[in-house]
Motif scaffolding. Structure first.
Motif, short mmCIF file in Angstrom:
data_model
loop_
_atom_site.label_atom_id
_atom_site.label_comp_id
_atom_site.label_asym_id
_atom_site.label_seq_id
_atom_site.Cartn_x
_atom_site.Cartn_y
_atom_site.Cartn_z
N ALA A 148 39.00 40.17 42.43
CA ALA A 148 39.29 39.32 41.36
C ALA A 148 39.14 40.20 40.07
N ARG A 149 38.26 41.12 39.97
CA ARG A 149 38.20 42.14 38.93
C ARG A 149 39.30 43.15 38.78
N ALA A 150 39.95 43.40 40.01
CA ALA A 150 40.93 44.39 40.25
C ALA A 150 42.26 43.97 39.77
N GLU A 151 42.32 42.59 39.99
CA GLU A 151 43.69 41.89 39.71
C GLU A 151 43.40 40.63 38.59
N PRO A 152 43.02 40.83 37.73
CA PRO A 152 42.70 39.66 36.83
C PRO A 152 43.82 38.65 36.35
N ARG A 153 44.95 39.18 36.54
CA ARG A 153 46.24 38.49 36.15
C ARG A 153 46.34 37.37 37.29
N ARG A 154 46.26 37.96 38.50
CA ARG A 154 46.45 36.88 39.64
C ARG A 154 45.54 36.13 40.01
N PHE A 155 44.17 36.81 39.93
CA PHE A 155 43.08 35.60 40.30
C PHE A 155 42.45 34.85 39.11
N ALA A 156 42.13 33.76 39.47
CA ALA A 156 41.28 32.88 38.56
C ALA A 156 39.98 32.52 39.14
N VAL A 157 38.92 32.93 38.51
CA VAL A 157 37.60 32.87 39.22
C VAL A 157 36.85 31.24 38.58
N VAL A 158 36.65 30.37 39.52
CA VAL A 158 36.36 29.26 39.31
C VAL A 158 34.95 28.89 39.88
N ASP A 159 33.91 28.73 39.22
CA ASP A 159 32.66 28.27 39.53
C ASP A 159 32.66 26.88 40.36
N ALA A 160 32.41 27.18 41.87
CA ALA A 160 32.42 26.07 42.50
C ALA A 160 31.30 25.27 42.99
N ALA A 161 30.32 25.65 42.01
CA ALA A 161 28.90 25.26 42.39
C ALA A 161 28.85 23.66 41.44
N ARG A 162 29.59 23.50 40.94
CA ARG A 162 29.74 22.23 39.95
C ARG A 162 30.27 21.07 40.66
N LEU B 61 46.64 26.82 36.27
CA LEU B 61 48.30 26.70 36.35
C LEU B 61 48.87 27.25 35.15
N ARG B 62 48.10 27.28 34.19
CA ARG B 62 48.66 27.72 32.76
C ARG B 62 49.13 29.20 32.81
N ARG B 63 48.47 29.84 33.95
CA ARG B 63 48.88 31.30 34.08
C ARG B 63 50.36 31.46 34.55
N LEU B 64 51.04 30.45 35.32
CA LEU B 64 52.40 30.48 35.63
C LEU B 64 53.31 30.12 34.82
N ASP B 65 54.51 30.70 34.82
CA ASP B 65 55.34 30.48 33.87
C ASP B 65 56.83 30.21 34.55
N PRO B 66 57.48 29.13 34.65
CA PRO B 66 57.18 27.88 33.71
C PRO B 66 55.99 27.10 34.17
N GLN B 67 55.29 26.42 33.25
CA GLN B 67 54.20 25.59 33.70
C GLN B 67 54.73 24.49 34.10
N PRO B 68 53.93 24.08 35.28
CA PRO B 68 54.33 22.65 36.01
C PRO B 68 54.27 21.54 35.02
N GLY B 69 55.21 20.69 35.14
CA GLY B 69 55.52 19.42 34.47
C GLY B 69 56.56 20.02 33.27
N ARG B 70 56.68 21.25 32.92
CA ARG B 70 57.83 21.58 31.87
C ARG B 70 59.23 22.05 32.57
N SER B 71 59.00 22.42 33.82
CA SER B 71 60.29 22.80 34.49
C SER B 71 59.80 23.08 36.08
N ALA B 72 60.37 22.13 36.82
CA ALA B 72 60.13 22.20 38.39
C ALA B 72 61.31 22.67 39.24
N GLU B 73 62.36 23.17 38.19
CA GLU B 73 63.58 23.76 38.98
C GLU B 73 63.42 25.05 39.34
#
Length: 217
Positions: A178-192, A205-217
Motif C-alpha cells: 500500500a505504501r508503494a502504490e498509494p494511488r491504487r491502494f486504500a487502507v481501511v481500518d477493519a477493527a471497527r 470509490l471517489r478515487r475512480l473516475d468517473p465516480q459511481p452514480g455519475r456515469s455507469a456507461e
C-alpha cells in the motif's frame, strides 16, 4: 487509463478474518443500486476448476505445500479465473469486485513465504498482462484479532493455522504494498464496526473516475 467502455476491477485484500467477504457484498449492493452491473468473485476460485484448486491449496496440513507450489497452484487458478470470469466481465463493461487477487500471492507467497516480490511479479507478468486492479481496498487488522474472528465463525484452514510470525509478515507485507502504490491502494481500518468500515470502503470509490452514480456507461 481504462478503455471508455471497459468495466472496473476492484479487489479486496487483507489478512484472515478482516471482513473482506462482508464488505465485498456491501460494496456490490452499493454499486448495483447506482446502476452499475457488478460481478462478485473470489480467489483462489471463481470458476469450477479454480474452486477445485482452492480446495487443494487451502486444505490439509500447514506444511502440505511449499511457497513455490502454493504460488503455482494459485496462478493456475488465477489463469482460469481471468479467462472465464474477470476479462469477459470487464470487456462487457461490468465491474468486477474480487475477494483477493494477485496481491495476495505477492504477500502470502512472495513476502511472507520468502519467494520475494521479484519472483512473484516476474511470473505474473505474462499471466496478468494489462488486467490489473483499478482500486485495491486493503482491510487492515491485527492478525490475532482476525484469526480469532475466523475461529468464532467456525472457519479455518492451512493458512489460518500458520504461526503468528507468518501472519505478522502478511500484515506488514500488505501495508508495504500500500505504501508503494498509494494511488491504487486504500487502507481501511477493519477493527471497527462493519458499518463504519463500509463507509470508508464506499468513500474510497471517489478515487475512480468517473465516480459511481455519475456515469455507469
Amino acid at each position: 487509463m481504462p478503455q471508455p467502455n471497459r468495466g472496473r476491477l476492484i479487489t479486496l485484500e487483507g489478512g484472515e478474518g478482516a471482513g473482506k467477504t462482508t464488505q465485498q457484498r456491501r460494496l456490490a449492493a452499493h454499486l448495483e443500486a447506482r446502476g452499475i452491473e457488478t460481478v462478485l468473485t473470489r480467489e483462489p476460485g471463481g470458476t469450477p476448476g479454480a474452486e477445485q484448486i482452492r480446495a487443494l491449496v487451502t486444505g490439509g496440513a500447514v506444511d502440505r505445500w511449499s511457497a513455490m507450489t502454493e504460488l503455482l497452484l494459485m496462478m493456475a487458478a488465477r489463469s482460469d479465473h481471468l479467462d472465464r470470469v474477470v476479462r469477459p466481465a470487464l470487456d462487457a463493461g461490468r465491474w468486477v469486485v474480487s475477494d483477493r487477487f494477485h496481491d495476495s500471492s505477492r504477500v502470502y507467497q512472495g513476502l511472507a513465504g520468502g519467494l520475494g516480490l521479484e519472483v512473484v511479479d516476474r511470473l505474473h507478468a505474462p499471466l496478468l498482462g494489462s488486467t490489473l486492479p483499478d482500486l485495491t481496498l486493503l482491510l487492515d487488522l491485527d492478525p490475532r484479532v482476525g484469526r480469532e474472528r475466523r475461529r468464532a465463525q467456525g472457519g479455518g484452514g492451512r493458512f489460518e493455522d500458520k504461526h503468528d510470525d507468518y501472519h505478522d509478515r502478511v500484515r506488514a507485507g500488505f501495508l508495504a504494498l500500500a505504501r508503494a502504490e498509494p494511488r491504487r491502494f486504500a487502507v481501511v481500518d477493519a477493527a471497527r464496526a462493519e458499518d463504519e468500515v463500509a463507509i470508508d470502503v464506499i468513500d474510497a470509490l471517489r478515487r475512480l473516475d468517473p465516480q459511481p452514480g455519475r456515469s455507469a456507461e
